[in-house]
Design an enzyme around this catalytic site. Sequence first.
Site, PDB file in Angstrom:
ATOM      1  CD1 TRP A 112      -2.129  -2.290   1.508  1.00  0.00           C
ATOM      2  CD2 TRP A 112      -3.074  -1.002  -0.064  1.00  0.00           C
ATOM      3  NE1 TRP A 112      -3.186  -2.988   0.971  1.00  0.00           N
ATOM      4  CE2 TRP A 112      -3.785  -2.228   0.015  1.00  0.00           C
ATOM      5  CE3 TRP A 112      -3.472  -0.037  -0.984  1.00  0.00           C
ATOM      6  CZ2 TRP A 112      -4.870  -2.501  -0.809  1.00  0.00           C
ATOM      7  CZ3 TRP A 112      -4.549  -0.293  -1.806  1.00  0.00           C
ATOM      8  CH2 TRP A 112      -5.249  -1.519  -1.711  1.00  0.00           C
ATOM      9  CG  ASP A 177      -3.194   4.619   4.496  1.00  0.00           C
ATOM     10  OD1 ASP A 177      -4.194   4.462   5.225  1.00  0.00           O
ATOM     11  OD2 ASP A 177      -3.066   4.051   3.390  1.00  0.00           O
ATOM     12  CE  LYS A 201      -8.241  -1.949   4.981  1.00  0.00           C
ATOM     13  NZ  LYS A 201      -8.587  -3.146   4.222  1.00  0.00           N
TER      14      LYS A 201
END
Length: 370
Positions: A112, A177, A201
């Site tokens: 990511w 992030d 999540k």
Amino acid sequence: MASPSLAEAAVLRNVSGFSFSAAAGPLPDEVAADVAAACRAGRGSVLSLPFTSPAFRALQEETEACLRRLLAIPDRFRVLFLAGGASAQFALLPLNLLGTARQASYVDGGHWSRRAIAEARRYAEVSIAVQASGRIPDVGEWRVDPRAAYCHVTSNETADGLQFRELPVLPVPLVADMTSDLLMRPLDFARLSLVYAGAQKTIGTPGLTLVIVDERLLGRARPETPRVMDYAAQAAADSRLCTPPVFPIFVAHRMLHWIEARGGVAVMAEAARRRSDAVYAALAEGAGTYVMPVDRASRSHVNPCFRLADEAQTALCLQAAEAAGLHDLRGHPDVGGVRVSLYNGVADAAVDALVAFLRAFARRHGLRAA
């Protein structure tokens, strides 16, 4: 009886076992029941709650207040409730934060991080502050460009199983992030200038992205930045410059209060540590069967990732897990292996079942260590 649709089949599958999906965390039973009741048909359903109504504004204010309490967010930080997903922020960060600068630093910690880096390079000159491949180097090894408008880190790499458990003090604004570990660990906002996270999540359902930004970074957007994507414009409009994601904000409201009622972020962090320790212990017991590619000190408390001897052994493990009612353990398509996701809503019973399975599989099908 008619055969169930694909969607119905997916729901039935997860009812009959436990999901460890990395894409979206499960809601605790009581939160799910509360949300379901609020979706009743007719007037008063949250599904038709107008974002212009006093009721929604009160909901948003309560959601932000609870978030601030849980994370001890300083007053100088603004909380934005946005749509578009965390991946949209890969572009919106350089558009909003570069100002007159051209440089940005990024930490390459896995899949990511690299996605964020690739998008940022469309707008900025990106330098790599540190490469963390299976091990997080000491902060003394980081090389942050002093001209950078900010340094970006993905705090928990879901695809790779690597987590930055401590965030460093840097000479430039630190942007994180935290899509997969927000509300799963305490934060030190003396070290952070911006945090962003998709809510699906750890604190809700898909559709909501939180941006927690130091107001000193506002007002730097490039002229071509669309107004609804300008952090300063959204902050001035209390995140209602366009229609906000009403239903996901409602779910986050319920989930945040569920976390608070159970003791807050410190309790969530302890649960994540305890659950991941149990998973890693089972993997270590099956050392001839399971391989953990991440250094012990850098292993994620949220997404333990591991491999088996080969693709055939991996397929056998995943097939056996499915048969045991343990679903969604396949690793990221670009990384492979097996991935466990231990988000806030995962039940202890799910972890117990997984640990028992890992031990039994190693005994039955594993390769003995030499």
